[in-house]
Design an enzyme around this catalytic site. Structure first.
Site, PDB file in Angstrom:
ATOM      1  CD  GLU A 273      40.280  40.727  42.733  1.00 19.12           C
ATOM      2  OE1 GLU A 273      39.193  40.527  42.518  1.00 19.12           O
ATOM      3  OE2 GLU A 273      40.716  40.310  43.745  1.00 19.12           O
TER       4      GLU A 273
ATOM      5  CG  ASP B 266      39.351  36.842  42.601  1.00 15.69           C
ATOM      6  OD1 ASP B 266      38.993  36.538  41.268  1.00 15.69           O
ATOM      7  OD2 ASP B 266      40.229  36.779  43.204  1.00 15.69           O
TER       8      ASP B 266
ATOM      9  CG  ASP C 259      37.317  36.674  47.007  1.00 22.44           C
ATOM     10  OD1 ASP C 259      37.421  37.999  46.384  1.00 22.44           O
ATOM     11  OD2 ASP C 259      38.612  36.144  47.073  1.00 22.44           O
TER      12      ASP C 259
ATOM     13  CG  ASP D 247      40.513  40.433  49.430  1.00 26.87           C
ATOM     14  OD1 ASP D 247      39.883  41.244  50.536  1.00 26.87           O
ATOM     15  OD2 ASP D 247      41.613  39.636  49.256  1.00 26.87           O
TER      16      ASP D 247
END
Ligand code: 28G
Length: 645
Positions: free
Chosen positions: A433, A506, A508, A510
């Site tokens: 990403e 990541d 998280d 997102d």
């Protein structure tokens, strides 16, 4: 031939043969239940429940109760006629003992014959008995309660009457505890696994009530499945997180040449087809003649209709089957006396009479339905025509990329940092990403075997886009060319350029969203990559802990606490919470996430038996309805650590 006669002729078995039979099951359980993993364990329940379902299909039972008891044994009860208790002349055994101790020829997974469900009573009871520590059967018939107990398949006491009961009470109750020496992986039943299959069985047998009770925990878990509409309600259930294009569920039913056929279908506004086929209530993920008959029928009938009503002009080509099936949810269920299965995994129906039966029933009843419901007919035809145009545009776009690749040799995407080793077995590709994390990964990687493909921002949500838009998307094109397999009709797994496709995002919200978008794309367009176990999720650490120049990484809150417990909580600890891959330098990224010797990868699994549920998961997560998504997230919040589809 009556059922009793059949048993006599085939087995004329004496007690010794009986014991040998069940010993064979214990020696090679995989031959009879496929596997002794968690899946095989649950299979035991289905075998017993199948017998109750058969009694329901015969018209004598309308309720089945399955209970997971506190010791992980299972109780199955039905209100059918009760297994016969009379003595079978040849064997000298009560019929019920024959059912539980004589191994019937073949197994569902082994050699010759196959289990014939659907009115004839399955042959799995003896297999379950052989693989159980103990099994008890209670039969209610003629005002008596009969009882027999077996241990590891062997009778420990002759059948006896233990009580009397009301004359009207009839049925069978089976209690069994799986043998822990056979099911080494686990003997703990999973409520959700049983729930899914029992719900499916209830959908497939209209009006049958199946109750599942979990008595293991303080709070009682209980679900009842009862669908008056049968597979019509199955379609409604599958479409619940989608937007239907019309209200009606098309339903066709009938018997031709001894094949009982039931079909239910409805279109939604998505672009994927969701067709599920069953033979004698068993899922056939690879389809077969019944599915072919269905596809033939709808393709021909819709084309005939569209031509006759001038919805398709003379100069326009026929609608393809795929055009008509775009956005269609359908269940095709057949019941057949002697199912023949073919193909490598013996999961594809081979009986040719099933093709003809489904074709004629669907053609005839669908033609009638379209004449009676012109509004619905027009909606489906118009949607199919739009699909046809998009498909044509997509084909042109694809041909263009294909021609380009032919000209440039193998034109790999510019952003790809490929590895030097050309043997796919040794190679892996990280889908990363963002450009910045992509940069660190490029520096960190082992150049010979690790390739990096950075993706910019969020990739296209393929649940909400038609083919032409998908093929035009740069990120998706980059993945397709990098993987080398092609897509759709061109897909060829032998051309895969990497053994592992590793999604690295990541840790998280997102990142989880991007992983899900990528998995949605792979699941819809290259499902074989997932089925064959090529897709992985990288696990970057959540925390870095430093103390006295020593470094630890923690991949979860529990791990963080464990490290802190080990090293002592004091002022010398420096804890860093990683918010993204970008915060790690190349060396840290290598050490924590990419080094094959130390990293953690999660393999994305795919269970064919669950395909309708997986479809629901993806449309719920990625489709446009908000309410089902909220519900799903609330229900699954506890699983977020484990992205397992
Ligand atoms: C509760 C757990 C599992 C069952 C019946 C009812 C009959 C039956 C079952 O017959 C036929 C096989 C070979 C001799 C049939 C009752 C006709 C008349 C039945 C079950 C007997 C088996 N009356 N209910 N089997 N043959 N429920 N539930 O197993 O040997 S199995």
């Amino acid at each position: 031939m009556s059922e009793i006669e059949k048993v006599e002729n085939e087995y004329g078995a004496d007690q010794i043969q009986v014991l040998e039979g069940l010993e064979a099951v214990r020696k090679r359980p995989g031959m009879y239940i496929g596997t002794t993993s968690e899946r095989g364990l649950h299979h035991l329940v289905y075998e017993i429940v199948d017998n109750s379902v058969d009694e329901a299909l015969a018209g004598f039972c309308d309720t089945i109760i399955v209970t997971i008891n506190s010791d992980n044994s299972i109780t199955v009860e039905d209100n059918g006629r009760g297994i016969p208790v009379g003595i079978n002349e040849k064997t000298g055994l009560p019929a019920v003992e024959v059912v539980f101790t004589i191994l019937h020829a073949g197994g569902k997974f082994g050699g010759g014959g196959y289990k014939v469900s659907g009115g004839l009573h399955g042959v799995g009871a003896s297999v379950v008995n052989a693989l159980s520590n103990w099994l008890e059967v209670y039969i209610y018939r003629d005002g008596n309660e009969y009882f027999q107990r077996y241990e590891r398949g062997k009778v420990v006491k002759p059948l006896e009457i233990i009580a009397s009961c009301e004359q009207e009470k009839t049925g069978t109750k089976v209690v069994f505890l799986p043998d822990e020496t056979i099911f080494r992986e686990t003997t703990v039943f999973d409520f959700d696994i049983l729930k899914k299959r029992l719900r499916e069985m209830a959908f497939l047998t209209k009006n049958l009530k199946i109750k599942l009770i979990d008595n293991r925990s303080e709070e009682l878990l209980e679900r009842t499945f009862h669908y008056e509409g049968g597979i019509k309600e199955f379609v409604t259930y599958l479409n619940k997180s989608k937007t239907a294009l019309y209200e009606e569920i098309l339903y066709f039913e009938g018997t031709v040449n001894g094949v009982y056929v039931e079909v239910a279908m409805q279109h939604n506004d998505s672009y994927t087809e969701g067709m599920y086929s069953f033979v004698n209530n068993i899922n056939t993920p690879e389809g077969g003649t019944h599915l072919t008959g269905f596809k033939n029928a709808i393709t021909k009938t819709f084309n005939d209709y569209a031509r006759e009503k001038k919805l398709l002009r003379e100069n326009e080509p026929n609608l393809s089957g795929e055009d008509i099936r775009e956005g269609m949810t359908a269940i095709v269920s057949v019941k057949i006396g002697d199912p023949q299965f073919e193909g490598q995994t013996k999961q594809k129906l081979g009986n040719s009479e099933a093709r003809g039966a489904v074709d004629s029933i669907v053609s005839e009843q669908l033609t009638y339905f379209l004449e009676q419901n012109p509004t619905v007919a027009k909606i489906i035809c118009e949607k199919s025509i739009l699909s046809q145009r998009a498909r044509e545009a997509a084909r042109k776009a694809r041909d263009l990329t294909r021609r380009k690749t032919a000209l440039d040799g193998m034109a790999l995407p510019g952003k790809l940092a490929d590895c030097s080793d050309k043997d796919p077995k040794n190679c892996e590709i990280f889908i990363v990403e963002g450009d910045s994390a992509g940069g660190s990964a490029k520096t960190a990687r082992s150049r010979s075997t690790q390739a990096i493909l950075p993706l910019r921002g969020k990739i296209l949500n393929v649940e909400k886009a038609r083919l032409d838009k998908i093929y035009a998307n740069e990120e998706i094109k980059a993945m397709i060319t990098a993987f080398g397999t092609g897509i759709h009709d061109d897909f060829d797994i032998t051309k895969l350029r990497y053994d592992k496709i590793i999604i690295m995002t990541d840790a998280d919200v997102d990142g989880a969203h991007i992983s899900t978008l990528l998995l949605t794309f792979l699941y819809r367009f290259m499902p074989d990559l997932i089925k064959e176990g090529h897709v992985y999720l990288a696990q970057p650490p959540l925390y870095k802990i430093e103390k006295n120049k020593k470094v630890w990484y923690a991949y979860s809150d529990e791990e963080l606490n464990k490290v802190l417990l080990d090293i002592g909580r004091d002022g010398n600890n420096k804890i860093q919470r990683y918010k993204g891959l970008g915060e790690m330098d190349a060396e840290q990224l290598w050490d924590t996430t990419m080094d094959p010797d130390t990293r953690i990868l999660k393999k994305v699994r795919y269970n064919e038996e669950d395909s309708s549920e997986i479809d629901i998961t993806f449309t719920t997560l990625m489709g446009d309805k908000v309410e089902p998504r909220r519900e799903f997230i609330e229900l699954n919040a506890k699983y977020v650590q484990n992205l397992d589809i």
